[in-house]
Scaffold this motif. Structure first.
Motif, short mmCIF file in Angstrom:
data_model
loop_
_atom_site.label_atom_id
_atom_site.label_comp_id
_atom_site.label_asym_id
_atom_site.label_seq_id
_atom_site.Cartn_x
_atom_site.Cartn_y
_atom_site.Cartn_z
N LEU A 1 0.84 -1.20 0.00
CA LEU A 1 0.00 0.00 0.00
C LEU A 1 0.88 1.25 0.00
O LEU A 1 1.60 1.51 0.96
CB LEU A 1 -0.92 0.02 1.22
N PRO B 1 0.71 5.14 0.01
CA PRO B 1 -0.26 6.23 0.18
C PRO B 1 0.08 7.43 -0.67
O PRO B 1 1.25 7.70 -0.99
CB PRO B 1 -0.15 6.55 1.67
N TRP C 1 6.18 1.92 1.29
CA TRP C 1 5.05 2.05 2.23
C TRP C 1 5.50 2.41 3.64
O TRP C 1 4.71 2.43 4.56
CB TRP C 1 4.24 0.76 2.25
N ILE D 1 -5.49 6.09 0.78
CA ILE D 1 -5.44 4.76 0.17
C ILE D 1 -6.79 4.48 -0.46
O ILE D 1 -7.82 4.48 0.23
CB ILE D 1 -5.11 3.67 1.21
N GLU D 2 -6.80 4.25 -1.77
CA GLU D 2 -8.02 3.92 -2.51
C GLU D 2 -9.14 4.92 -2.21
O GLU D 2 -10.29 4.55 -1.98
CB GLU D 2 -8.48 2.49 -2.18
#
Length: 481
Positions: free
Chosen positions: A247, A249, A285, A308-309
């Motif tokens: 992930l 960001p 990350w 995130i997303e």
């Protein structure tokens, strides 16, 4: 008449066999289920065995001749899932083993064992337990549900949830309910719900269980808000902010929160030594920050956030700064009092003072240890001067430490003060003699330079000598007269 009825009952029993009660079996989806079927073996002739399922017909069958048949729907990629181990037949055990069971395998099974004109029939109810987590991707803060399905559902069964091998305790914001075919736990995906979920089903004196792992993606370090990070004044410290692997960001920001805003913390000014620049060794990350030199006023709450997303994730942490305050009640006796100070000592349950000793090779060792927040040294000497470390402990062990160096000064002990005064007097005397010697050397050098200048002019030297001789002769003549 009674004898005839008894004989008729015995004949009926021998011709029709015995039908047992239904046996319950609970198995986890994906595991191996063993459906029991046991009866007294017959040494005279091999039995005929038939396993069947209510809605699928024959599962596995063995004729008296030894020929075996399997149902076409009980194979998976050419591998038979259902079988009866022959090694157990001699003991009268004709149990059916089903590998990699699924929800469709749940239902009623029957086992028929024939010995000549006699037969035994057993019925087994197989119930499949499955724990599932939805949705499949669990981003921190999103809704998540953990469900326990039992096929077919045993009405009147008890269901207990366990999280990480401990009974699950319902918390605020987490709901659970049971409908006609499953038990469900719903909540927000946070660290409180992360781990191994186990559904324990109890029914008619037996127990079955199934498990599933719930992992939450987001900021994994620190795992909770308001995590305390301890640092000593003047030292360097890292404020952790690590997202789940993979992930990365966007719009990642660090803030220092002002303490006066209780409900909606407002960003404040970051310390001058604060640095959020990632190291070359860090993974994409890892968004941790650092303070190169901590000051006592750098304490407070810091927040790391990133997107995130499309969802904004943040984690706050508290920096607790430690220092040692010193006081000298009496310079004559050389006493010193040290106090271990923390900006937030709420988690500290014990203080420990350690005298750090170094040998000639610089090797560090621990000397005397004293307990308490304050250390009092009544007389500083060679045995207790130098470096002292204050260690502070919490419930789970050491939280941090801070050090202080005690100087050994003159006047702190009579003999040492006297010795120091004698050394000072000797040093002053030597310095005075050296100064006189330098003055004499300077005068000699000046005389030498004057003579050197005169020797450069011989005629002038002759005049000087002649004048000098004449003056001396006049003085002698005056003395004779």
């Amino acid at each position: 008449m009674l004898l005839e009825c008894f004989i008729f009952g015995v004949i009926t029993f021998l011709m029709t066999g015995v039908q047992c009660e239904v046996t319950e079996v609970l198995a986890e989806a994906g595991s191996q289920a063993v459906l029991p079927c046991k009866c007294s073996p017959s040494p005279s002739m091999p039995p005929a065995i038939i396993w069947s399922k209510a809605d699928k017909g024959t599962v596995w069958r063995k004729e008296k001749s030894g020929l075996q048949y399997r149902g076409s729907s009980w194979s998976q990629k050419g591998i038979q899932r259902a079988q009866c181990p022959h090694s157990q037949f001699e003991t009268g055990d004709y149990s059916l083993q089903i590998n990699n069971v699924n929800e469709e395998d749940g239902g009623m099974y029957s086992c028929r064992v024939e010995h000549g004109d006699q037969f035994t029939k057993n019925e087994v109810m197989l119930r499949i337990i499955k724990v599932s987590v939805s949705p499949s991707g669990h981003i921190w803060g999103n809704d998540v549900s953990i469900s326990c399905d039992v096929t077919p559902w045993p009405y009147g069964a008890t269901v207990q949830w366990m999280l990480n091998n401990s009974p699950f305790v319902h918390q605020t914001g987490i709901t659970s309910n049971r409908d006609t075919a499953k038990s469900v736990v719903r909540g927000k995906a946070t660290a409180r719900l992360t781990g191994n979920w186990t559904c324990v089903v109890g029914y008619k004196g037996i127990e079955g269980r199934a498990s599933a792992m719930l992992t939450v993606k987001g900021i994994i370090q620190p795992s909770e808000d308001n995590t305390k990070v301890y640092a000593a004044v003047g030292s360097a410290v890292t404020l952790p902010c690590v997202f789940s692997p993979g992930l990365i960001p966007s719009n990642q920001v660090w803030d220092k929160l002002k303490p006066e805003f209780l409900f909606e913390p407002a960003p404040g000014q970051l310390p001058s030594s604060f640095s959020s620049s990632p190291l070359s060794s860090q993974l994409p990350w890892e968004k941790s920050a650092s303070l190169k030199e901590v000051a006592f006023e750098d304490d407070g709450k810091y927040r790391c956030s990133g997107t995130i997303e499309g969802q904004r994730l943040s984690r706050s942490m508290q920096l607790v700064v430690a220092k040692i305050d010193s006081s000298i009640p009496s310079k004559k006796t050389g006493s010193v009092t040290l106090t271990c100070q923390l900006t937030d000592p709420s988690e500290v349950i014990d203080y420990e003072w350690v005298h750090v000793v170094y040998d000639l090779n610089g090797t560090q060792s621990v000397g005397s240890i004293q307990k308490g927040k304050t250390l009092s040294i009544t007389k500083v000497s060679e045995d207790n001067w130098g470096e002292w470390a204050c260690r502070f402990y919490g419930k789970e062990g050491i939280l941090g430490n801070v050090t202080y160096h005690i100087q050994l000064m003159s006047g702190q002990s009579g003999q040492k003060s006297s010795g120091l005064s004698q050394n000072t007097a000797a040093t002053v005397g030597l310095s005075f003699l050296l100064l006189i010697l330098l003055l004499i050397l300077a005068q000699m050098y000046k005389n030498h330079q004057r003579r050197k200048r005169l020797f450069r002019y011989p005629a002038l030297e002759t005049i000087v000598h002649t004048t000098s001789n004449e003056r001396e002769e006049r003085e002698r003549n005056q003395v004779k007269k």
